[in-house]
Every structure is written in structure tokens, then in C-alpha cells.
Design a protein around this motif. Structure first.
Motif, PDB file in Angstrom:
ATOM      1  N   ASP A 113       9.441   9.383   0.164  1.00  0.00           N
ATOM      2  CA  ASP A 113      10.888   9.199  -0.055  1.00  0.00           C
ATOM      3  C   ASP A 113      11.583   8.849   1.257  1.00  0.00           C
ATOM      4  N   ARG A 140      17.644  -1.559  -5.038  1.00  0.00           N
ATOM      5  CA  ARG A 140      16.308  -1.017  -5.318  1.00  0.00           C
ATOM      6  C   ARG A 140      15.997  -1.380  -6.759  1.00  0.00           C
ATOM      7  N   HIS A 142       0.827  -1.228   0.000  1.00  0.00           N
ATOM      8  CA  HIS A 142       0.000   0.000   0.000  1.00  0.00           C
ATOM      9  C   HIS A 142       0.854   1.270   0.000  1.00  0.00           C
ATOM     10  N   PHE A 143       1.855   1.277  -0.826  1.00  0.00           N
ATOM     11  CA  PHE A 143       2.728   2.444  -0.841  1.00  0.00           C
ATOM     12  C   PHE A 143       2.074   3.619  -1.581  1.00  0.00           C
ATOM     13  N   LYS A 162       1.026 -11.084  -2.082  1.00  0.00           N
ATOM     14  CA  LYS A 162       0.038  -9.987  -2.117  1.00  0.00           C
ATOM     15  C   LYS A 162      -1.367 -10.582  -2.090  1.00  0.00           C
TER      16      LYS A 162
HETATM   17  N1  LIG Z   1       7.781   8.729  -2.633  1.00  0.00           N
HETATM   18  C1  LIG Z   1       8.111   7.908  -3.618  1.00  0.00           C
HETATM   19  N2  LIG Z   1       7.184   7.109  -4.140  1.00  0.00           N
HETATM   20  C2  LIG Z   1       7.507   6.285  -5.131  1.00  0.00           C
HETATM   21  C3  LIG Z   1       8.798   6.224  -5.626  1.00  0.00           C
HETATM   22  N3  LIG Z   1       8.831   5.283  -6.598  1.00  0.00           N
HETATM   23  C4  LIG Z   1       7.577   4.780  -6.720  1.00  0.00           C
HETATM   24  N4  LIG Z   1       6.770   5.383  -5.818  1.00  0.00           N
HETATM   25  C5  LIG Z   1       5.340   5.162  -5.605  1.00  0.00           C
HETATM   26  O1  LIG Z   1       5.077   3.858  -5.143  1.00  0.00           O
HETATM   27  C6  LIG Z   1       3.709   3.577  -5.389  1.00  0.00           C
HETATM   28  C7  LIG Z   1       3.559   2.133  -5.805  1.00  0.00           C
HETATM   29  O2  LIG Z   1       2.214   1.865  -5.959  1.00  0.00           O
HETATM   30  P1  LIG Z   1       1.645   0.451  -6.368  1.00  0.00           P
HETATM   31  O3  LIG Z   1       2.551  -0.160  -7.408  1.00  0.00           O
HETATM   32  O4  LIG Z   1       0.211   0.646  -6.729  1.00  0.00           O
HETATM   33  O5  LIG Z   1       1.805  -0.457  -5.106  1.00  0.00           O
HETATM   34  P2  LIG Z   1       1.155  -0.344  -3.657  1.00  0.00           P
HETATM   35  O6  LIG Z   1       0.326   0.874  -3.475  1.00  0.00           O
HETATM   36  O7  LIG Z   1       2.294  -0.519  -2.699  1.00  0.00           O
HETATM   37  O8  LIG Z   1       0.209  -1.585  -3.636  1.00  0.00           O
HETATM   38  P3  LIG Z   1       0.537  -3.079  -3.245  1.00  0.00           P
HETATM   39  O9  LIG Z   1       1.955  -3.354  -3.687  1.00  0.00           O
HETATM   40  O10 LIG Z   1      -0.448  -3.903  -3.994  1.00  0.00           O
HETATM   41  O11 LIG Z   1       0.391  -3.207  -1.776  1.00  0.00           O
HETATM   42  C8  LIG Z   1       3.240   4.569  -6.434  1.00  0.00           C
HETATM   43  O12 LIG Z   1       2.373   5.501  -5.839  1.00  0.00           O
HETATM   44  C9  LIG Z   1       4.515   5.269  -6.864  1.00  0.00           C
HETATM   45  O13 LIG Z   1       4.312   6.615  -7.218  1.00  0.00           O
HETATM   46  C10 LIG Z   1       9.768   7.096  -5.043  1.00  0.00           C
HETATM   47  O14 LIG Z   1      10.958   7.133  -5.408  1.00  0.00           O
HETATM   48  N5  LIG Z   1       9.392   7.914  -4.046  1.00  0.00           N
END
Ligand SMILES: Nc1nc2c(ncn2[C@@H]2O[C@H](COP(=O)(O)OP(=O)(O)OP(=O)(O)O)[C@@H](O)[C@H]2O)c(=O)[nH]1
Length: 304
Positions: A192, A215, A178-179, A291
């Protein structure tokens, strides 16, 4: 500074060594090619003073051989009785850097040693900077974990080593849960910050020097575990999950827990992967299952 004196005449070796010692440097002597090559293989030599006329192999031939065999550059100064231009040019072409006429003058020898030491130091500094630059090109600037390019190289190398040494290579694919909702609610900057903290927490669980955390992209990471059994990798994955619970980085918008969690997929080189790319794909498939099964857990890949 250790200076190798290669000369078939004992008296010259002794005289030159005395001058070197007098200047506070350490002389090492060799009477010909065989001895010189043995010294170069064993010890740290910073400069070579090389006679040209020697029975076993002449100084030009030996210089060419040294330039071919030695990976790093060591300055070579010829000791020559001849001042003929063509002779000197041949020495430089063979890979020498300077020459000194015999009988050796102590003042000139000392000055040339200092000049060569200066060049050798510049070369060493440059090599160090190049190594640092290479390391930087393989690091992710945000988290300072190895980047994708570094991972590709390390994974390929680890795969070749495990084939040669017939050991097991394990890989854990990690994906933060859920990032997207974390970013959406806390903002990208805190996102970040979270990625940096996450990297530190995972890195702390990778204790062996050969373990690598990379990464892979976004919120996806890969832990490469050379010479590690499947059971070992499963233990590390469980430790990472507990460490994240302990760290308790708040995530009020996660459906899984109140803190940052991750889903982990584990693969091992003895589960049928034919190359390193397939090993990575297997771990990725296992993450997908983790997942599906509710996140905040690890799943080990099983061949269908
Ligand atoms: N702050 C930040 N966010 C990032 C970076 N790289 C990727 N993201 C974010 O990571 C998020 C990944 O989202 P998803 O692939 O939908 O995965 P998730 O929300 O973790 O969902 P699940 O993996 O199914 O639990 C996106 O919102 C990207 O914008 C980064 O370098 N910095």
C-alpha cells in the motif's frame, strides 16, 4: 455584502441605498428588469430587494425569471406597499423569501438583511461541503488519485471537449511491474505504501492543471492528458520511467530491475478510437505489449 435594489422610483432606490450604506453594505441599484438582469449577470450579488409594481416587468415576474436564470440561490426580499395576505403569498410562490412594507423602516430592513445574510452564509457553507463530498466520492482513499468512477466521468468529459474543440486527447495506461511479488515478499501494508509513493512520483510528472491521474484498480493507473499530442504523451511516459528510476523504490524480487518499475501504454484520440472507451482499450493493449517486450518501458498503440 452587495445588495441589489430594484425599484422604478429613484427616491426609494436612494433612500434604501442610504440605509444599506449606513449598515456597512454595498448597494447596487436597478430601475427595472433589464438593468437588474445585467447586474446579476455581471456582479456578485448577495441579496435582492425587489419592488413589485414596476412598468417593464413586475417584481413577481422578474423573480420567477431570476430563479430560472440564476444557477445559485440569492435571497429576494420584496418591497411592497400592500400587506394583503394573498399578495404576500403570491410573492413567496414566485420565489421570493420575505417582504418588507413601504415606507421602508431602517431597523426592520437591517434586521432582515442580517437574517438573510445568515441564511445565505449557511447555503454557501452547505454548497462548499457538497462540493468537497463530491470530490471525495471521486477519490481513491489509499492513493488520493482520482478513482475509477471519477476517471469514467473525467474521460467522458475530456472526450466531449476534444471533439468540440478539435484537439488531441492522449492517455497513458500504467501498470506496476511484478507487484504481486512485491506484496508477497514485503507484505500488503508496504505494498500500500508503495502504491502511495508511486502515485506521488507519477503525479509529479503531470504538470498541466488539466492532467488527471486516476487509479484504475489494483496496481493499474491511468493518466489522462487533454490537449496533448502523441509526442507530448511519449515524452511524459519517458519522464515517468526516468522518475521511477530516480526514485529508486527498492524491489529486490523484481525480474526487471532492482527498483519499482512500470509498463506504460500510450494512446491518442487520433489513432482511430471511436469513443473514450476504445481509447482506454487501445492504451491497455499497448501495456500488454510493453509487458511482453520486457516491462519498464512504454509502447504506443498502433492500429492494426
Ligand atoms: N498492497 C496492495 N496490493 C494490491 C492492491 N491492489 C492490488 N494489489 C496487488 O497487486 C498485484 C497485481 O498482481 P498482477 O496483476 O499479477 O501483476 P504483477 O505482479 O505486477 O505482474 P506484471 O504486471 O505482469 O508485472 C496483486 O498481488 C494484487 O493483490 C492494493 O490496494 N494494495
Amino acid at each position: 455584502m452587495r445588495i441589489l435594489v430594484v425599484d422604478d422610483t429613484k427616491l426609494i432606490r436612494e433612500m434604501v441605498s442610504a440605509i444599506i450604506r449606513h449598515q456597512g453594505y454595498t448597494p447596487v441599484t436597478a430601475s427595472g428588469a433589464t438593468e437588474a438582469l445585467a447586474v446579476l449577470q455581471d456582479g456578485n450579488i448577495d441579496l435582492i430587494l425587489m419592488d413589485i409594481e414596476m412598468p417593464e416587468m413586475n417584481g413577481f415576474e422578474l423573480t420567477r425569471l431570476i430563479r430560472k436564470l440564476l444557477k445559485h440561490w440569492v435571497p429576494i426580499i420584496f418591497l411592497t406597499g400592500s400587506t394583503e395576505d394573498s399578495h404576500l403569498a403570491e410573492g413567496i410562490d414566485a420565489g421570493g423569501d420575505d417582504y418588507l412594507t413601504k415606507p421602508v423602516n431602517a431597523t426592520v430592513l437591517t434586521a432582515k438583511i442580517r437574517a438573510m445574510a445568515r441564511i445565505a452564509q449557511m447555503k454557501a457553507d452547505l454548497d462548499e461541503v457538497n462540493i468537497k463530498l463530491l470530490q471525495l466520492t471521486q477519490l481513491d482513499p489509499l492513493t488520493e488519485a482520482v478513482n475509477r468512477r471519477g476517471l469514467d466521468e473525467s474521460l467522458e468529459r475530456a472526450w466531449r471537449i476534444r471533439q468540440r474543440e478539435n484537439t488531441k486527447l492522449a492517455l497513458i495506461f500504467l501498470d506496476i511491474d511484478h507487484f504481486k511479488t512485491y506484496n508477497d515478499n514485503y507484505g500488503h501494508q508496504q505494498g500500500d505504501q508503495c502504491l502511495k509513493l508511486f502515485t506521488g512520483i507519477v503525479q509529479n510528472q503531470l504538470l498541466r492543471p488539466a492532467d488527471i491521474l486516476a487509479r484504475y484498480g489494483g496496481e493499474e493507473f491511468v493518466a489522462l492528458l487533454p490537449n496533448t499530442s502523441l509526442a507530448g504523451a511519449e515524452k511524459i511516459a519517458a519522464d515517468i520511467i526516468s522518475a521511477l528510476q530516480q526514485a529508486n523504490l527498492p524491489h529486490d524480487f523484481s525480474d526487471t530491475a532492482e527498483y519499482i518499475t512500470a509498463s506504460l501504454g500510450i494512446s491518442s484520440s487520433h489513432l482511430g478510437a471511436k469513443d473514450s472507451n476504445e481509447l482506454l482499450k487501445q492504451a491497455d493493449k499497448a501495456v500488454y505489449l510493453a509487458k511482453q517486450q520486457g516491462r519498464n518501458r512504454s509502447v504506443t498503440y498502433h492500429p492494426d
